[in-house]
Scaffold this motif. Sequence first.
Motif, PDB file in Angstrom:
ATOM      1  N   ILE A  34       7.477  24.262  27.506  1.00  0.00           N
ATOM      2  CA  ILE A  34       8.006  24.805  26.253  1.00  0.00           C
ATOM      3  C   ILE A  34       8.873  26.001  26.623  1.00  0.00           C
ATOM      4  O   ILE A  34       8.374  27.099  26.868  1.00  0.00           O
ATOM      5  N   LEU A  35      10.176  25.790  26.688  1.00  0.00           N
ATOM      6  CA  LEU A  35      11.084  26.823  27.180  1.00  0.00           C
ATOM      7  C   LEU A  35      11.894  27.474  26.068  1.00  0.00           C
ATOM      8  O   LEU A  35      12.361  28.606  26.231  1.00  0.00           O
ATOM      9  N   GLN A  36      12.071  26.770  24.966  1.00  0.00           N
ATOM     10  CA  GLN A  36      12.878  27.297  23.867  1.00  0.00           C
ATOM     11  C   GLN A  36      12.056  27.350  22.584  1.00  0.00           C
ATOM     12  O   GLN A  36      11.396  26.375  22.227  1.00  0.00           O
ATOM     13  N   PRO A  37      12.072  28.473  21.884  1.00  0.00           N
ATOM     14  CA  PRO A  37      11.361  28.557  20.604  1.00  0.00           C
ATOM     15  C   PRO A  37      12.091  27.770  19.525  1.00  0.00           C
ATOM     16  O   PRO A  37      13.300  27.552  19.608  1.00  0.00           O
ATOM     17  N   THR A  38      11.354  27.351  18.518  1.00  0.00           N
ATOM     18  CA  THR A  38      11.979  26.744  17.349  1.00  0.00           C
ATOM     19  C   THR A  38      12.643  27.847  16.533  1.00  0.00           C
ATOM     20  O   THR A  38      12.423  29.043  16.767  1.00  0.00           O
ATOM     21  N   GLU A  39      13.431  27.459  15.563  1.00  0.00           N
ATOM     22  CA  GLU A  39      14.134  28.464  14.751  1.00  0.00           C
ATOM     23  C   GLU A  39      13.172  29.419  14.035  1.00  0.00           C
ATOM     24  O   GLU A  39      13.381  30.639  14.054  1.00  0.00           O
ATOM     25  N   PRO A  40      12.083  28.904  13.412  1.00  0.00           N
ATOM     26  CA  PRO A  40      11.128  29.841  12.798  1.00  0.00           C
ATOM     27  C   PRO A  40      10.516  30.799  13.811  1.00  0.00           C
ATOM     28  O   PRO A  40      10.321  31.983  13.521  1.00  0.00           O
ATOM     29  N   GLN A  41      10.211  30.297  15.008  1.00  0.00           N
ATOM     30  CA  GLN A  41       9.639  31.160  16.049  1.00  0.00           C
ATOM     31  C   GLN A  41      10.649  32.193  16.525  1.00  0.00           C
ATOM     32  O   GLN A  41      10.294  33.348  16.761  1.00  0.00           O
ATOM     33  N   GLU A  42      11.903  31.792  16.657  1.00  0.00           N
ATOM     34  CA  GLU A  42      12.954  32.708  17.111  1.00  0.00           C
ATOM     35  C   GLU A  42      13.113  33.886  16.167  1.00  0.00           C
ATOM     36  O   GLU A  42      13.346  35.024  16.585  1.00  0.00           O
ATOM     37  N   GLU A  43      12.960  33.629  14.877  1.00  0.00           N
ATOM     38  CA  GLU A  43      13.134  34.696  13.888  1.00  0.00           C
ATOM     39  C   GLU A  43      11.851  35.496  13.645  1.00  0.00           C
ATOM     40  O   GLU A  43      11.901  36.700  13.419  1.00  0.00           O
ATOM     41  N   ALA A  44      10.711  34.810  13.679  1.00  0.00           N
ATOM     42  CA  ALA A  44       9.467  35.475  13.281  1.00  0.00           C
ATOM     43  C   ALA A  44       8.801  36.247  14.412  1.00  0.00           C
ATOM     44  O   ALA A  44       8.274  37.342  14.194  1.00  0.00           O
ATOM     45  N   ILE A  45       8.797  35.715  15.639  1.00  0.00           N
ATOM     46  CA  ILE A  45       8.058  36.350  16.735  1.00  0.00           C
ATOM     47  C   ILE A  45       8.515  37.786  16.998  1.00  0.00           C
ATOM     48  O   ILE A  45       7.680  38.694  17.102  1.00  0.00           O
ATOM     49  N   PRO A  46       9.841  38.067  17.095  1.00  0.00           N
ATOM     50  CA  PRO A  46      10.246  39.470  17.318  1.00  0.00           C
ATOM     51  C   PRO A  46       9.806  40.401  16.196  1.00  0.00           C
ATOM     52  O   PRO A  46       9.390  41.539  16.454  1.00  0.00           O
ATOM     53  N   ALA A  47       9.870  39.921  14.949  1.00  0.00           N
ATOM     54  CA  ALA A  47       9.457  40.761  13.815  1.00  0.00           C
ATOM     55  C   ALA A  47       7.961  41.054  13.878  1.00  0.00           C
ATOM     56  O   ALA A  47       7.527  42.185  13.615  1.00  0.00           O
ATOM     57  N   ILE A  48       7.163  40.043  14.236  1.00  0.00           N
ATOM     58  CA  ILE A  48       5.711  40.238  14.332  1.00  0.00           C
ATOM     59  C   ILE A  48       5.373  41.149  15.503  1.00  0.00           C
ATOM     60  O   ILE A  48       4.524  42.039  15.391  1.00  0.00           O
ATOM     61  N   LEU A  49       6.051  40.958  16.631  1.00  0.00           N
ATOM     62  CA  LEU A  49       5.810  41.820  17.795  1.00  0.00           C
ATOM     63  C   LEU A  49       6.153  43.276  17.506  1.00  0.00           C
ATOM     64  O   LEU A  49       5.539  44.190  18.070  1.00  0.00           O
ATOM     65  N   SER A  50       7.125  43.505  16.628  1.00  0.00           N
ATOM     66  CA  SER A  50       7.523  44.877  16.289  1.00  0.00           C
ATOM     67  C   SER A  50       6.556  45.537  15.312  1.00  0.00           C
ATOM     68  O   SER A  50       6.700  46.719  15.000  1.00  0.00           O
ATOM     69  N   GLY A  51       5.579  44.754  14.806  1.00  0.00           N
ATOM     70  CA  GLY A  51       4.566  45.325  13.923  1.00  0.00           C
ATOM     71  C   GLY A  51       4.853  45.170  12.448  1.00  0.00           C
ATOM     72  O   GLY A  51       4.102  45.687  11.617  1.00  0.00           O
ATOM     73  N   GLU A  52       5.912  44.453  12.080  1.00  0.00           N
ATOM     74  CA  GLU A  52       6.243  44.285  10.669  1.00  0.00           C
ATOM     75  C   GLU A  52       5.262  43.333   9.988  1.00  0.00           C
ATOM     76  O   GLU A  52       4.725  42.416  10.607  1.00  0.00           O
TER      77      GLU A  52
END
Length: 525
Positions: A34-52
């Motif tokens: 699994i090398l590439q995130p899906t579109e929902p993962q691409e948008e959501a993971i950074p926001a969740i990691l930032s604590g939002e």
Amino acid sequence: MPQGFHIPSWKIWDVNAFSGLHDRIRQNLKDESILQPTEPQEEAIPAILSGENVLLIAPTGTGKTEAASLPIFHRILESERKGTLAVYITPLRALNRDMLRRFHEWGQKLSISVAVRHGDTSQSDRRRQALHPPDLLITTPETLQVMLMGKRLRKNLSTVKIVVVDEIHEMAASKRGSQLSVLLERLAELAGDFQRIGLSATVGSPESVARLLVGSNRSYKIVQTEVKRCSDFLVVSPTPGRADHAMAGNLECDPRLAAQIRFIKETVAHRKCLIFVNTRQAAEVLGSRFRQMHEPIGVHHGSLSVEARVEAEEAFKAGELQGLICTSSMELGIDIGDVDHVIQYSSPRAVSRLLQRVGRAGHRIGLISSGTIIATCADDVAEGCAIARRAAAGLLEEISIHEKPADVLANQIVGLEMDFWEIPFDRARGIISRAYPFRELSGEEMAGVVAQMEDSRLVRLGEEGVLQRTKKARQYYIENLSMIPDEKRFNVYDMVGRRSVGTLDEAFVISFAQPGATFVTKGEI
């Protein structure tokens, strides 16, 4: 970049949402190719990691669960583990079990403890969890209500940093949603403010649902992705032919029902199908007929025992069953393997429900989700066509949040009594009004509910406006954990196999049960 500067080819790789995750998580993703995130993962993971605080809305089969779980695993690996760090809430026990199965493998690879706790959890497992709290706990809103009563369990929950509410749309439009919103504020009183993540495939009112999740005054981000997933909807009304009239005689049913059964049989013969019905009675009517015909079609609904439901899920997943007749019990994200087609028997009554159910077919990006509505009458034809058109256009119904429901308010006031033994009136109102459905709760409105509760001996209003716990409060709280209307149920046992088959509701037993009575459950007489 300076002219002539060369980057070795082995260092050139895409910086994507996975790049911010812990090394061990990225290595596991790489091991799974699994090398590439899906579109929902691409948008959501950074926001969740930032604590939002994040509400993620994306179609079924696009990796929503992983978009939330991978940052949770990252947070756990980066933290000191002194109690439960993350709570994963789902609306169904069956979904709890499925989430445990999905997270268990990740947990083993990352040395992260994962456990599930709900009404079916054994006493030995509960004791183990109390003494050695898991890093990630999967549960239901009602079980979380119970956990807040225990001294040791409260201590374990005091370390929570992230809460995920999966399939949040399932609770948002009911009083369970209003109850959950206050429950999260009670947890915040214990653990301090924590990050909140909501997941859903179909939400008609994203702003309202996000507010329900995060409360009145917290910030949030809505991640709503439009992943290209084609859907194909068909509305049919099978006309009885000569063969259907003959079949109706054999099955002791109306020729129109026989025509509908024939259509389902022919469809299931070529494609693996989920057959959704709106009532348990309809599931049993269809299931008993297919059993008479010796067709590989099972039955799955909430009145069947856990063992019977799991047996049906595993048989369908293994290919032993070609079709599975089900109610909303299979509407959510329970893993049952590949589904080629969805049949909706009778109008689904709502666009969101049709999209949720048909989304179970072609459960991967790039596949077509196909569904057929079998209209059982003229009204069904009109309603089914209207719903299918709106579903194709993505026009969902608005979700209406229950505002200031008095029964939920009374329930959660007692909950606060259980949490603190006694609590000042104004503090209790402050906690409750942080929840979005109660944001405009006035002191007069709450005082009116408290006065009625005093008459019922559920609270004692002491000096200086202190709400005090009563003896009756504990019993009331335990008996009213859920906002789902309670109904007395009677167990059904297979006397030959000596095992539980399911339950019958009180109304059915009063109306029809007598010695020697014959009835259908699990499609069997």
